[in-house]
Design a protein around this motif. Structure first.
Motif, PDB file in Angstrom:
ATOM      1  N   THR A  13       0.009  -7.631 -14.427  1.00  0.00           N
ATOM      2  CA  THR A  13      -0.199  -7.595 -15.702  1.00  0.00           C
ATOM      3  C   THR A  13      -1.574  -8.476 -15.831  1.00  0.00           C
ATOM      4  OG1 THR A  13       0.746  -9.528 -16.681  1.00  0.00           O
ATOM      5  CG2 THR A  13       2.129  -7.373 -16.613  1.00  0.00           C
ATOM      6  N   GLN A  14      -2.590  -7.987 -16.569  1.00  0.00           N
ATOM      7  CA  GLN A  14      -3.954  -8.520 -16.921  1.00  0.00           C
ATOM      8  C   GLN A  14      -4.206  -8.935 -18.245  1.00  0.00           C
ATOM      9  OE1 GLN A  14      -7.086  -6.072 -15.547  1.00  0.00           O
ATOM     10  NE2 GLN A  14      -8.461  -7.360 -16.059  1.00  0.00           N
ATOM     11  N   PRO A  15      -4.009 -10.175 -18.448  1.00  0.00           N
ATOM     12  CA  PRO A  15      -4.564 -10.594 -19.949  1.00  0.00           C
ATOM     13  C   PRO A  15      -5.947 -10.656 -20.371  1.00  0.00           C
ATOM     14  CG  PRO A  15      -4.158 -12.684 -18.484  1.00  0.00           C
ATOM     15  CD  PRO A  15      -4.038 -11.213 -17.700  1.00  0.00           C
ATOM     16  N   THR A  16      -6.252 -10.422 -21.549  1.00  0.00           N
ATOM     17  CA  THR A  16      -7.661 -10.040 -22.029  1.00  0.00           C
ATOM     18  C   THR A  16      -7.979 -10.939 -23.264  1.00  0.00           C
ATOM     19  OG1 THR A  16      -7.117  -7.980 -23.189  1.00  0.00           O
ATOM     20  CG2 THR A  16      -7.890  -7.956 -20.857  1.00  0.00           C
ATOM     21  N   TYR A  17      -9.208 -11.319 -23.671  1.00  0.00           N
ATOM     22  CA  TYR A  17      -9.406 -12.025 -24.724  1.00  0.00           C
ATOM     23  C   TYR A  17      -9.032 -10.978 -26.040  1.00  0.00           C
ATOM     24  CZ  TYR A  17     -11.625 -15.809 -22.372  1.00  0.00           C
ATOM     25  OH  TYR A  17     -11.617 -16.814 -21.615  1.00  0.00           O
ATOM     26  N   THR A  18      -9.296  -9.626 -25.806  1.00  0.00           N
ATOM     27  CA  THR A  18      -9.234  -8.391 -26.778  1.00  0.00           C
ATOM     28  C   THR A  18      -7.788  -8.373 -27.001  1.00  0.00           C
ATOM     29  OG1 THR A  18     -11.082  -7.353 -25.909  1.00  0.00           O
ATOM     30  CG2 THR A  18      -9.604  -6.204 -27.386  1.00  0.00           C
ATOM     31  N   GLY A  19      -6.872  -8.509 -26.094  1.00  0.00           N
ATOM     32  CA  GLY A  19      -5.554  -8.273 -26.254  1.00  0.00           C
ATOM     33  C   GLY A  19      -5.072  -9.353 -26.829  1.00  0.00           C
ATOM     34  N   ASP A 265      -5.037  -1.679 -28.232  1.00  0.00           N
ATOM     35  CA  ASP A 265      -5.372  -2.369 -27.093  1.00  0.00           C
ATOM     36  C   ASP A 265      -5.566  -1.659 -25.778  1.00  0.00           C
ATOM     37  OD1 ASP A 265      -5.750  -4.931 -25.817  1.00  0.00           O
ATOM     38  OD2 ASP A 265      -3.992  -4.344 -24.595  1.00  0.00           O
ATOM     39  N   PHE A 269      -9.259  -1.498 -24.112  1.00  0.00           N
ATOM     40  CA  PHE A 269      -9.305  -1.926 -22.276  1.00  0.00           C
ATOM     41  C   PHE A 269     -10.023  -0.674 -21.679  1.00  0.00           C
ATOM     42  CE2 PHE A 269      -7.580  -2.234 -18.325  1.00  0.00           C
ATOM     43  CZ  PHE A 269      -7.897  -3.600 -17.910  1.00  0.00           C
ATOM     44  N   SER A 272     -13.525  -0.464 -22.425  1.00  0.00           N
ATOM     45  CA  SER A 272     -14.290  -1.509 -21.614  1.00  0.00           C
ATOM     46  C   SER A 272     -14.540  -1.220 -20.150  1.00  0.00           C
ATOM     47  CB  SER A 272     -13.557  -2.745 -21.842  1.00  0.00           C
ATOM     48  OG  SER A 272     -14.375  -4.031 -21.313  1.00  0.00           O
ATOM     49  N   GLU A 273     -13.238  -0.751 -19.529  1.00  0.00           N
ATOM     50  CA  GLU A 273     -13.543  -0.718 -18.012  1.00  0.00           C
ATOM     51  C   GLU A 273     -14.345   0.378 -17.578  1.00  0.00           C
ATOM     52  OE1 GLU A 273     -11.927  -2.369 -15.358  1.00  0.00           O
ATOM     53  OE2 GLU A 273     -11.407  -3.870 -17.337  1.00  0.00           O
ATOM     54  N   LYS A 276     -17.823  -0.548 -17.916  1.00  0.00           N
ATOM     55  CA  LYS A 276     -18.249  -1.535 -16.960  1.00  0.00           C
ATOM     56  C   LYS A 276     -18.569  -0.850 -15.556  1.00  0.00           C
ATOM     57  CE  LYS A 276     -15.321  -5.748 -18.137  1.00  0.00           C
ATOM     58  NZ  LYS A 276     -14.205  -6.478 -17.611  1.00  0.00           N
TER      59      LYS A 276
END
Length: 284
Positions: A13-19, A265, A269, A272-273, A276
């Motif tokens: 899993t990948q935590p994000t500031y948005t999450g 979320d 995400f 956002s990806e 990028k």
């Protein structure tokens, strides 16, 4: 094999500031909705309904009446209560459970009485009819402090005309005039959460003021309360939200909020990806 809640390894899993922001907002939103539902669950709801019936069948066909009235310009020895109805009742000078309080150094009187009437059209009136000697010019100006029927209901959630004549001021009226109050009485039942019932009566009122004459001259004035009963009964019932409905609502709030927040979320995400990747493509 039976675990439908399979766990994803943490390293996948990948935590994000948005999450994190969405998670905090999600928890605050769930807390707000939970407290709102909890308040609604604790609060007692009063539901009303109408039906045709005589609710208080154990009363023996009687209705208790409470009357409190002041006549500031009429001596107490002249004041009396008379009751009559279509069943043949005709009572002059009712004195049971009544009290006369002198006012203005004896020049006036305050009459307080508790009595019962039959559940048929009729009237009760405050007058000088029961006095030994009739006065020439009785002054019937008055103030009604209370007129209620049945049990007294002191419930905040119920608003009704249980004392519609309370505070009626006729001090500036013609002293020699009669007063007619036409009452339409509506049976009312209040049932609390334990199932205990109280029987009261609301009423609407219309009134008129007049000086009455007959072929023998002016008729002695009186304060008339003419009443009739409505066949419609109003019932108020205290209810509280069932526990299963409260639990169902809480589950819906939690599950729905987490689902919507997860979708939001995921969309952020993914966007956002993609952004990028677009930026990296431009750099190459």
């Amino acid at each position: 094999m039976f675990d439908i809640y399979r766990k994803v390894p943490k390293d996948l899993t990948q935590p994000t500031y948005t999450g994190a922001i969405i998670s905090i907002c999600c928890c605050l939103f769930i807390l707000f909705l939970f407290l709102s539902e909890l308040t609604g669950f604790i609060t007692t709801e009063v539901v009303n309904e109408l039906y045709v019936d005589d609710p208080d069948k154990d009363s023996g066909g009687k209705i208790d009446v409470s009357l409190n009235i002041s006549l500031p310009n009429l001596h107490c020895e002249l004041v009396g209560l008379d009751i009559q109805d279509e069943m043949g009742r005709h009572e002059v000078g009712h004195i049971d459970n009544s009290m006369k309080i002198p006012l203005n150094n004896g020049a006036g009187c305050r009459f307080e009485g508790q009595f019962s009437i039959n559940k048929v059209p009729g009237n009760f009136h405050v007058s000088t009819h029961s006095a030994t000697a009739q006065p020439q010019n009785p002054d019937m100006t008055h103030v009604i402090h209370k007129l209620s029927f049945g049990d007294t209901l002191q419930v905040q959630n119920v608003h009704g005309a249980f004392n519609a004549l309370g505070g009626a001021d006729r001090l500036t009226s013609n002293p020699l005039a009669s007063h007619d109050y036409i009452l339409k009485i509506v049976p009312t039942v209040y049932e609390d959460k334990s199932g205990k019932q109280r029987y009261s009566y609301q009423y609407t009122v219309a009134n008129k003021e007049y000086v009455a004459y007959s072929h023998t001259g002016r008729i002695i004035p009186a304060i008339w309360f003419r009443y009739d009963l409505s066949p419609i009964t109003v019932k108020y019932t205290e209810r509280r939200q069932p526990l299963y409905r409260f639990i169902t609502t809480i589950c819906a709030i939690i599950g729905g909020t987490f689902t919507v927040a997860g979708i939001l979320d995921s969309c952020i995400f993914t966007a956002s990806e993609a952004w990028k990747k677009i930026q990296l493509g431009k750099m190459h």
